[in-house]
Every structure is written in C-alpha cells, then in structure tokens.
Design an enzyme around this catalytic site. Structure first.
Site, PDB file in Angstrom:
ATOM      1  N   TYR A 179       0.837  -1.200   0.000  1.00 50.31           N
ATOM      2  CA  TYR A 179       0.000   0.000   0.000  1.00 50.31           C
ATOM      3  C   TYR A 179       0.870   1.248   0.000  1.00 50.31           C
ATOM      4  O   TYR A 179       2.049   1.198   0.285  1.00 50.31           O
ATOM      5  CB  TYR A 179      -1.005  -0.030   1.142  1.00 50.31           C
ATOM      6  CG  TYR A 179      -0.442   0.164   2.531  1.00 50.31           C
ATOM      7  CD1 TYR A 179       0.063   1.403   2.918  1.00 50.31           C
ATOM      8  CD2 TYR A 179      -0.453  -0.864   3.471  1.00 50.31           C
ATOM      9  CE1 TYR A 179       0.551   1.604   4.188  1.00 50.31           C
ATOM     10  CE2 TYR A 179       0.030  -0.666   4.744  1.00 50.31           C
ATOM     11  CZ  TYR A 179       0.526   0.567   5.088  1.00 50.31           C
ATOM     12  OH  TYR A 179       1.006   0.774   6.350  1.00 50.31           O
ATOM     13  N   GLY A 226       7.098   4.225   9.970  1.00 47.12           N
ATOM     14  CA  GLY A 226       6.848   2.913   9.365  1.00 47.12           C
ATOM     15  C   GLY A 226       5.434   2.471   9.673  1.00 47.12           C
ATOM     16  O   GLY A 226       4.699   3.158  10.389  1.00 47.12           O
ATOM     17  N   LYS A 227       5.093   1.319   9.125  1.00 44.39           N
ATOM     18  CA  LYS A 227       3.720   0.836   9.296  1.00 44.39           C
ATOM     19  C   LYS A 227       3.350   0.711  10.768  1.00 44.39           C
ATOM     20  O   LYS A 227       2.234   0.970  11.172  1.00 44.39           O
ATOM     21  CB  LYS A 227       3.562  -0.531   8.629  1.00 44.39           C
ATOM     22  CG  LYS A 227       3.600  -0.418   7.121  1.00 44.39           C
ATOM     23  CD  LYS A 227       3.305  -1.737   6.455  1.00 44.39           C
ATOM     24  CE  LYS A 227       3.600  -1.591   4.960  1.00 44.39           C
ATOM     25  NZ  LYS A 227       3.452  -2.819   4.226  1.00 44.39           N
ATOM     26  N   ARG A 228       4.329   0.322  11.572  1.00 44.90           N
ATOM     27  CA  ARG A 228       4.029   0.105  12.991  1.00 44.90           C
ATOM     28  C   ARG A 228       3.782   1.387  13.772  1.00 44.90           C
ATOM     29  O   ARG A 228       3.243   1.360  14.857  1.00 44.90           O
ATOM     30  CB  ARG A 228       5.145  -0.701  13.646  1.00 44.90           C
ATOM     31  CG  ARG A 228       4.752  -2.163  13.691  1.00 44.90           C
ATOM     32  CD  ARG A 228       5.687  -2.981  14.518  1.00 44.90           C
ATOM     33  NE  ARG A 228       6.406  -3.859  13.634  1.00 44.90           N
ATOM     34  CZ  ARG A 228       7.691  -4.078  13.679  1.00 44.90           C
ATOM     35  NH1 ARG A 228       8.431  -3.457  14.593  1.00 44.90           N
ATOM     36  NH2 ARG A 228       8.267  -4.892  12.860  1.00 44.90           N
ATOM     37  N   GLY A 236       1.809   3.601  12.784  1.00 43.65           N
ATOM     38  CA  GLY A 236       0.526   4.123  12.336  1.00 43.65           C
ATOM     39  C   GLY A 236       0.610   4.785  10.981  1.00 43.65           C
ATOM     40  O   GLY A 236      -0.195   5.655  10.669  1.00 43.65           O
TER      41      GLY A 236
END
Ligand code: GLU
Length: 479
Positions: free
Chosen positions: A14, A245-247, A249
């Site tokens: 994404y 990063g994705k972690r 949020g």
C-alpha cells in the site's frame, strides 16, 4: 529548460504517507513552471510485486489531484512506463557498458559472495565487491548477473536540499546492473529511465543519498548528463526517533480517505511536512502550494508525523469547503459517512443536519458517531441525565417539573424555527429561574443523550416540533 520530474514508486504494497509525499514535491515543482511530472512504475523486483498495488498508487494520486502528465493510463512519448516492460532498453544500455569495458558478467555463486562478506565482517573491513572481482569473466547470457566495473574516485556534487556533497572512492563498488532473472536493479534502471525520459530533477527519499557516488559513476560511464538531485528528508515517527513505518501508524493514504479525511487536507498537510514558505500560513490550496513551493525551503532534517495536526487541518478544510463552496458542496462529499439510521432520511434533512454540525467535525466519519440522534430516538439514559455535572444537584421531581414547563411553553410556539426557539428558550430561563447550563443541558440531553450536540435552538429546529416534544415527553414520563 523545462522541468521534468517523476514519481517512481514500486508496487510492493500500500502507499503510505511517507511514499506519497515523494509524489507531491515533484508535482508542485513541475506545475509551477509548466513542466511535466511522469509516473513510472518500478516493478522490476518481481519477488516483492503485489497484485493491485499499481491501481492503489494511481487511485491515491488521482484522489489527491496529483495528475501525472506521462505514465500509465495517460501514456506519453516515453512509453512503456512500467519498468518490467522496458527490459530491452536496459539490455541495450548494459551492452554499451560491456562494449566499453565497464560491465562484466559475474558467474560467482551466491554462497561464495556470502563467504567474502563474512571474511570482511570478521576482519572488520567494509565489504566491497570490487576487491573480489572474478579473475576470469564469461560472456553475458541469461541467468548470469551483470555487474558494473567501478573505477573508484572522489566525487563532488550538489544536492538541491542537502547542499554540497563529497564522497571518497570507498563509496563506489561493482554494483549489480542486471540480475540473474534478466531484470535490472533499481540502481541501473532508474539511471537509464531518467535519462531516456528527460527527467531534469530526480526527487526521492534521502535514503538514496549514500548510493549517489555509484549513480554518478554510471552517468559518467554512460556519458549521460547528471540531472539535478533532490534528496527529500524522511518523515519521522511521532516520537521523532526513526523513519515513519507501518508500525507507527503509517496508514495507507486511502485509509485516511475512507476515514473521512479530505484530499485537500491530506495534500496540504503532507506538503507542509518538511517544507514551509517562511510565513505563518498553515492552510494552502493546491494552487497556493504550486505558487509557494520552492526547493530551497525543503528542510534538511526529518519531519515528524503528527496525526493530530492532520485532523485539525482536516477540520479547517471541512469548514472552508462549507463556507466557500457551500453546504451542498460539502454534503456531496459525505456519502458513505452517515450512520446507518440516516438511510431512511432524505438529502434535504441530512443537509440540514450537516449545516449545523459541520464546524465540529474533524473527519467526515465523525458524522457516523455524532449525528445518530437526528435520525433515530436515542435510548433514554436517566443515569446520564442525573449524573450530569449541571443537573446532579436537581432532584428527579425538579427535573420532571422543568421538563413539563418546557413542554408546555414550547408547545405554544407558533413558528418553529431557530430564532423563535432561541427567544422561547430565553423566556423559559426567566420563567423557571434556572441557569442556562442547567436548563439547556437538561433539554439537550433529553433530546440527544449524546455527549455533544450543536446549539440547542438549531438542534431543535432541525429535529422539528413533533420529535422535540415527543422526546421531552418520553424523558418526563421516565422520571
Ligand atoms: N522505486 C523506488 C522506491 O519506491 C523509487 C526511488 C526513486 O524515486 O528513484 O523507493
């Protein structure tokens, strides 16, 4: 010189906040000078390729209004714009380098290379493949990687954001140009494509800065003019200690759209994350950004991602659209954001609800949680009523009495509109000898049983006479 920029994402998943900002600056730079932005899909890493990721990239850019001038869908003179379809072009360039003695096929097995790497680690020296170049080269053929033959030297260059840069020969190596599957590496493909596509400004994340000496060596070996290099600082996690990063949020941009963030707000927020025009201005339209943007005001250090700021800005944009483009324009954006109970109500009614609540919304999806009682009678919650900080000193009998007086007075009202309602509410204050906080909290709660509602006169006027009186009666009866 007409400016040509590009956004060159890899379709590996994404598209999050961090990725998309690398599209905004190239777009702004191209548009302010009547230049062009190219969209190029860097899909040569077949192992990381994710089905549907290209469409997501396209949708995200379209949603944000970052229309590309050349690329997928729109086409252009440098098609194809998918790297996976440009293999022949990379192979032509690769053969030029072989002919010039600047590239070699490398049959060394992967295990051997791991061994070299291990040796260097143990000896605590940097691993440079050029120190392990195979003695005998073979002819380049499918299945064998092709490497650059580096001729290390000092490099000086200018980065439009980071300033004057210098690197010693230790930063150059025999990088892989074509992998054994026949696809080029990023390092090689982007050099070829940027040159073929006439890109004047290579704008990308600062993570590529350390590889720049290798890129400069390739420009030289291929006799290509260097484009201007623009390293964009990272977007940092909210704590500011690492890349977002994705972690942390880093949601996908389309997730924010689905949560009711407006494209205008997202664009505004991301453009100002790591860039400012030196003024206090916070709200920018796309056109204003195009005018104000300049490379020399991109900051060199990472910018911290702050979702609270994004949501604040979104609230500002919701108001701005309502105030400048009208209630209907904002209403048109609200499809899909209403609570289920709103399904049986017509547009005119929902428009009225929106008109009295829009200035409290942070996202459009707040409509879902904040407007339910406009569409369905709320469940009576006497505990909520009697524990309210303005009502807790009143006895139940007093509350019931107050409600009854209010019902009688309101029933006698001829014209049920906000002005008349406000006048009646003021009279009720005198009649009951109560403070506004007491009387109005009571009526507000009996009508909504919600922690918040818009101004009482407006709420009552939208709910209408019948519903208002029925709800006050229902609570009076329940006391
Ligand atoms: N495909 C690279 C990436 O997604 C692009 C880097 C660049 O813009 O050159 O990180």
């Amino acid at each position: 010189m007409s400016i040509v920029t590009r956004f060159a994402p890899s379709p590996t998943g994404y598209i999050h906040i961090g990725n998309v900002r690398s599209a905004i600056y190239p777009y702004l730079l191209a548009k302010q000078s009547d230049g062009k932005m190219i969209l190029r899909i860097e899909d040569t890493d077949r192992a990381r390729y994710v089905e549907g990721a290209t469409e997501l990239i396209e949708n995200t850019l379209e949603w944000l209004g970052l229309n590309w001038d050349e690329g997928p869908i729109v086409g252009g003179p440098h098609a194809p714009y998918f790297q996976s379809e440009r293999k022949d072009i990379y192979h032509q360039y690769a053969r030029k380098l072989i002919a010039a003695g600047r590239a070699y096929a490398d049959p060394t097995p992967a295990e051997k290379i791991d061994e070299y790497r291990k040796q260097c680690n143990e000896a605590k020296v940097p691993f440079l493949y050029r120190n392990f170049r195979p003695e005998h080269t073979v002819e380049w053929q499918p299945g064998i990687p092709l490497r650059f033959k580096s001729e290390p030297k000092e490099y000086d260059w200018h980065d439009e954001v980071m300033g004057d840069m210098h690197a010693g020969p230790e930063t150059e190596d025999d990088i892989i140009l074509i992998k054994k599957d026949g696809y080029p590496t990023y390092n090689f493909a982007h050099i070829v494509d940027d040159a073929e596509m006439g890109v004047t400004h290579v704008m990308r994340g600062v993570e590529y800065l350390s590889s720049t000496p290798n890129y400069l060596a390739l420009y030289d070996a291929l006799n290509l003019a260097r484009p201007k290099l623009v390293s964009l600082p990272h977007i940092l996690a909210p704590q500011g200690n690492k890349k977002l990063g994705k972690r942390d949020g880093a949601k996908s941009v389309t997730e924010y759209r689905d949560d009711g963030v407006l494209a205008e707000a997202m664009l505004n927020y991301l453009a100002c994350l790591g860039w400012n025009d030196g003024t206090e201005q916070e709200i920018y339209t796309k056109d204003e950004l195009i005018k104000a943007f300049s490379l020399d005001r991109i900051q060199t250090s990472g910018a911290r991602y702050d979702e609270t700021k994004l949501l604040w800005l979104n609230g500002q944009w919701i108001r701005r659209i309502f105030d400048e483009q009208g209630a209907e324009a904002l209403y048109a954006r609200t499809t899909g954001f209403w609570p289920e109970a709103a399904a049986n109500h017509d547009d005119a009614y929902k428009l009225q609800v929106l008109s009295i609540i829009y200035d409290r919304l942070k996202t459009l999806s707040d409509l879902r949680t904040m407007t339910n009682y406009f569409f369905i009678d709320p469940e009576i919650d006497l505990e909520m009523l009697t524990s309210n900080k303005f009502l807790k000193n009143l006895s139940e009998a007093e509350i019931e009495e107050l409600l009854k007086t209010s019902i009688t007075t309101l029933s006698a009202l001829d014209t049920w509109d906000a002005d008349h309602l406000q006048a009646t509410l003021n009279n009720l204050l005198i009649e009951t000898n109560k403070k506004p906080a007491e009387l109005f909290s009571l009526i507000r709660l009996a009508l909504s049983y919600a922690p918040f509602s818009p101004a009482l006169d407006l709420t009552m006027s939208v709910l209408g006479r019948e519903t208002t009186l029925a709800r006050l009666n229902a609570t009076a009866r329940a006391m």
